[in-house]
Design a protein around this motif. Structure first.
Motif, PDB file in Angstrom:
ATOM      1  N   LEU A   1      12.333  -3.268   4.593  1.00 48.87           N
ATOM      2  CA  LEU A   1      11.557  -2.652   3.511  1.00 48.87           C
ATOM      3  C   LEU A   1      12.182  -1.370   2.985  1.00 48.87           C
ATOM      4  O   LEU A   1      12.106  -1.071   1.791  1.00 48.87           O
TER       5      LEU A   1
ATOM      6  N   ALA B   1       3.466   3.284   4.230  1.00 52.66           N
ATOM      7  CA  ALA B   1       2.119   2.911   4.670  1.00 52.66           C
ATOM      8  C   ALA B   1       2.185   1.918   5.827  1.00 52.66           C
ATOM      9  O   ALA B   1       1.493   2.066   6.832  1.00 52.66           O
ATOM     10  N   LEU B   2       3.037   0.918   5.681  1.00 53.26           N
ATOM     11  CA  LEU B   2       3.115  -0.117   6.716  1.00 53.26           C
ATOM     12  C   LEU B   2       3.688   0.425   8.020  1.00 53.26           C
ATOM     13  O   LEU B   2       3.405  -0.099   9.088  1.00 53.26           O
TER      14      LEU B   2
ATOM     15  N   ARG C   1       9.638   3.712 -11.017  1.00 52.49           N
ATOM     16  CA  ARG C   1       8.230   3.616 -10.635  1.00 52.49           C
ATOM     17  C   ARG C   1       8.013   2.520  -9.585  1.00 52.49           C
ATOM     18  O   ARG C   1       7.349   2.725  -8.570  1.00 52.49           O
TER      19      ARG C   1
ATOM     20  N   TRP D   1       1.669  12.098   2.004  1.00 54.04           N
ATOM     21  CA  TRP D   1       0.708  12.725   2.931  1.00 54.04           C
ATOM     22  C   TRP D   1       0.914  12.077   4.291  1.00 54.04           C
ATOM     23  O   TRP D   1       0.659  10.887   4.461  1.00 54.04           O
TER      24      TRP D   1
ATOM     25  N   ALA E   1       4.790   1.679  -0.017  1.00 49.61           N
ATOM     26  CA  ALA E   1       4.283   0.587   0.832  1.00 49.61           C
ATOM     27  C   ALA E   1       4.979   0.601   2.188  1.00 49.61           C
ATOM     28  O   ALA E   1       4.347   0.382   3.229  1.00 49.61           O
TER      29      ALA E   1
ATOM     30  N   GLY F   1       2.414   7.436   6.438  1.00 45.18           N
ATOM     31  CA  GLY F   1       1.448   8.152   5.611  1.00 45.18           C
ATOM     32  C   GLY F   1       1.292   7.462   4.271  1.00 45.18           C
ATOM     33  O   GLY F   1       1.761   6.339   4.090  1.00 45.18           O
ATOM     34  N   ARG F   2       0.639   8.135   3.368  1.00 48.39           N
ATOM     35  CA  ARG F   2       0.353   7.561   2.062  1.00 48.39           C
ATOM     36  C   ARG F   2       1.000   8.407   0.976  1.00 48.39           C
ATOM     37  O   ARG F   2       1.036   9.630   1.075  1.00 48.39           O
ATOM     38  N   VAL F   3       1.449   7.739  -0.050  1.00 53.48           N
ATOM     39  CA  VAL F   3       2.104   8.420  -1.151  1.00 53.48           C
ATOM     40  C   VAL F   3       1.161   8.475  -2.343  1.00 53.48           C
ATOM     41  O   VAL F   3       0.572   7.464  -2.727  1.00 53.48           O
ATOM     42  N   ARG F   4       1.031   9.652  -2.890  1.00 55.06           N
ATOM     43  CA  ARG F   4       0.320   9.783  -4.165  1.00 55.06           C
ATOM     44  C   ARG F   4       1.383   9.778  -5.262  1.00 55.06           C
ATOM     45  O   ARG F   4       2.163  10.721  -5.390  1.00 55.06           O
ATOM     46  N   VAL F   5       1.418   8.706  -6.003  1.00 56.72           N
ATOM     47  CA  VAL F   5       2.443   8.562  -7.032  1.00 56.72           C
ATOM     48  C   VAL F   5       2.092   9.463  -8.206  1.00 56.72           C
ATOM     49  O   VAL F   5       0.956   9.478  -8.673  1.00 56.72           O
TER      50      VAL F   5
ATOM     51  N   ASP G   1       6.752   2.754  -5.641  1.00 57.28           N
ATOM     52  CA  ASP G   1       5.643   1.969  -5.090  1.00 57.28           C
ATOM     53  C   ASP G   1       6.072   1.219  -3.822  1.00 57.28           C
ATOM     54  O   ASP G   1       5.333   1.159  -2.834  1.00 57.28           O
TER      55      ASP G   1
END
Lengths: 536, 133
Positions: free
Chosen positions: A156, A446-447, A435, A274, A443, A451-455, A439
């Motif tokens: 990934l 996240a996987l 973009r 984050w 992902a 953490g999580r990305v705020r685009v 994304d």
């Protein structure tokens, strides 16, 4: 002879040599190094516009007009010995293999040579820059503890090392000066501005270059072989200016010279990450120094999508790095007091106090209130927001665009030469690719539980897309086997001209996401091998 | 407490927890401060993301935010079918695979720029509707 001041040559003089290299920047210096032995005594002459120091009058020759996207034309090139390496950031990495392959989803993509053909020359470039052999090996930069890569699924996303040359080794003019002085066959002509390549009629070979100083002494350099190595913009300009015989410019039978101008796209930030775990180690992704046999190397890790993902998703290449950890960090770090404190502290740790040490101590004392207040703000911020979130900064590959170009304008420089007009354009796929790449990287984070990305990129057309140029000038004399598709052939020889070659990033048909200097050097060493064969 | 389809609330939470490896994490739950911040949707999402382990409250709030964007899914029946839970089965591996596939194939929904898999947000929405009931 070593270094010669062209202003001391008599007007109308003709200098004779075997190989004339126009331009003493990264490409010219590497090529001269490659030709400093094994050429059977062939003499090599570097013809450089500037002297050893920056000079406003010489730099002024670089001015031009910008008619497309905004572009910092004036500051993105330096016109003196060492060229633009005089303010080089030192980042190096080879192109990825996929960058050089024809990609059906990227129009006009594909090099006539492969990455494997460049590999041995990348090795030589490493040595030339004083970097260790394992500079690109991730393991060499990790300690298995705080400094280690994040555990991303390999299919990934990838972590790759982006080394930088030690600061004291980046100004290649200064670094190579002594070796040129000691060289038996390499000379440098300073303050010598090439005006035009003189050719036969019809233009099948270059006979000489016409040269002028700013004091308007004019002379010629005759050689068997010529190499143009003046950077991605000036290479095109000099070909276009060489129009006494070829009215459209030399090598421009198919209106390709100056087209496909490109630059890497810097998008800060594409998003902010984050972190799930505030203790997640960041060290590898922030710049760190490492000692090696020839000095220091710097390095940081970046993220990219694997080749397989790029193929499957039809993406252009893109590298993503972590930015400063939070805005207040930036505010503090940009302050004079912090920078001096950081500098002074490092000097103390290394036990090597520089001459200007007192100056930095004074900075800290003078602005101690700034340091204290900034530190308090930072501590408060971290208390309120216990989870780290870091910016993601993308450096993206643009698609080759023939409408993005350098051409000659009507304005003239002090030597009477037409200045350039730069019309830098992007392609619709550029923003879409950035973009979607973000994304997909989000992902992968996240996987992996990172953490999580705020685009931070809205969807929509190019109107919102405001990437900054990286000040890498690429593509204006692109390489292709077919003269209808490129200006130079796979050996960097100008199609149709038997003794003129081009060195530098202007020959890149596609651009990857990495800084170009390392590939410029590799291509120069490869060209050196080729020219040795020609000279033999 | 059960959902209208015999999927127990704790099973929904268990499923959400199973996605923890995907960075879906909140600490011991959304604290009082974060609850107060939840008046604004941005701080709600940010608070949700910055915490470490699944908490029912924050998941439920995310579910509510999702349903505001997708009122067409504001139905426990619809969500259960979309999640494959309509038969009452709660196959953790299947949900995790669905979540992973969402992220990999771009089936994400954005809340204030954060991308969440449809699967995780539908679980959150199911939790929200369960709590509301």
């Amino acid at each position: 002879m070593g270094f010669i001041d062209a202003r001391e040559l008599p007007d109308g003089h003709t200098v004779e040599t075997d190989v004339c290299i126009v331009g003493a920047g990264a490409a010219g210096l590497a090529l001269a190094s490659a030709l400093s032995s094994g050429t059977g005594g062939a003499r090599v002459l570097l013809v450089e516009s500037g002297g050893f120091e920056h000079d406003d009058h010489t730099q002024y020759l670089h001015q031009g007009q910008v008619v497309g996207r905004e572009y910092p034309l004036g500051i993105s090139r330096l016109r003196y010995f060492g060229g633009t390496t005089n303010h080089w950031g030192g980042n190096v990495r080879p192109l990825d293999a996929i960058d050089m392959e024809p990609r059906p989803w990227v129009p006009h993509s594909g090099w006539p040579i492969t990455r494997a053909e460049l590999d041995p020359y990348y090795e030589r470039a490493l040595a030339f820059l004083g970097l260790p052999d394992d500079a690109f090996e991730l393991e060499a930069w990790t300690d298995g503890k705080a400094c280690r890569p994040w555990e991303l699924e390999a299919e990934l996303a990838e972590t790759e090392i982006f080394p930088a040359v030690a600061p004291e080794l980046r100004q290649l003019g200064a670094v190579r000066r002594a070796s040129i002085e000691e060289s038996a066959n390499v000379d440098v002509l300073l303050h010598a501005n090439v005006l035009e390549f003189e050719t036969d009629d019809p233009p099948r070979a270059v006979r000489a270059v016409r040269v002028a100083t700013l004091q308007d002494e004019r002379f010629r350099v005759q050689a068997r072989l010529f190499v143009l190595a003046t950077g991605g913009i000036e290479n095109a300009r000099l070909l276009l200016l060489s129009s006494s015989v070829a009215s459209a410019g030399l090598g421009n039978d198919h209106d390709l010279v100056g087209r496909y101008f490109a630059d890497h796209l810097v998008i800060p930030p594409v998003g902010d990450l984050w972190l799930s775990d505030p203790e997640l180690p960041l060290d590898l992704y922030l710049e760190r120094a490492r000692a090696n046999a020839t000095g220091r190397a710097m390095g940081r890790a970046i993220f990219r999508l694997p080749d397989g993902v790029q193929r499957e998703q039809r993406l252009q290449n893109c590298g993503v790095q972590l930015g400063p950890t939070m805005p207040l960090d930036v505010a503090i770090r940009r302050g004079k007091a912090f920078r001096s404190l950081d500098y002074a502290w490092r000097a103390v740790q290394e036990g090597d106090l520089p001459d200007d040490f007192h100056y930095h101590v004074a900075n800290v004392i003078a602005d101690v209130d700034e340091l204290v207040a900034g530190g308090y703000r930072l501590a408060s911020y971290r208390a309120a927001y216990p989870t780290w979130h870091v910016d993601l900064i993308a450096v993206a590959e643009p698609a080759p665009n023939p409408e993005s170009r350098v051409r000659l304008g009507d304005e003239r420089d002090p030597l009477g030469q037409r200045r350039i007009v730069l019309d830098w354009r992007l392609s619709p796929s550029d923003q879409d690719s950035v973009r979607r790449s973000t994304d997909l990287l989000a992902a992968a984070f996240a996987l992996a539980g990172i953490g999580r990305v705020r685009v931070q990129m809205p969807e929509g057309g190019l109107d919102w897309f405001r990437p900054s140029p990286h000040m890498h000038h690429l593509g204006t004399t692109r390489m292709a086997d077919d003269p209808k598709s490129g200006v130079v052939d796979r050996n960097c020889r100008v199609h149709g001209i038997e003794n003129l070659w081009i060195a530098g990033s202007s020959v890149f048909p596609t651009y990857g996401h990495v800084n170009p200097t390392f590939t410029i050097l590799a291509l120069a060493f490869r060209l050196g091998d080729h020219l040795r064969g020609v000279l033999a | 407490m059960t959902t209208p389809f015999a999927v127990r609330r704790r099973d929904v939470l268990r499923l959400l927890a199973a996605l923890g490896g995907a960075g879906f994490g909140a600490g011991a739950g959304v604290g009082a401060g974060a609850q107060a911040e939840a008046a604004s949707r941005e701080t709600l999402v940010a608070a949700r993301v910055r915490l470490r382990l699944v908490s029912p409250e924050s998941a439920s709030l995310l579910g509510a935010a999702y349903l505001r964007d997708r009122p067409d899914e504001d139905s426990p029946a619809h969500l259960a079918v979309a999640l494959g839970l309509d038969a009452g089965a709660t196959d953790i591996a299947a949900i995790a695979a669905r979540h992973r596939d969402d992220l990999r194939s771009g089936r994400v929904h954005r809340l204030d720029g954060f991308g969440f898999s449809r699967t995780e947000l539908r679980l959150c929405a199911l939790l929200y509707l369960t709590d509301r009931a």
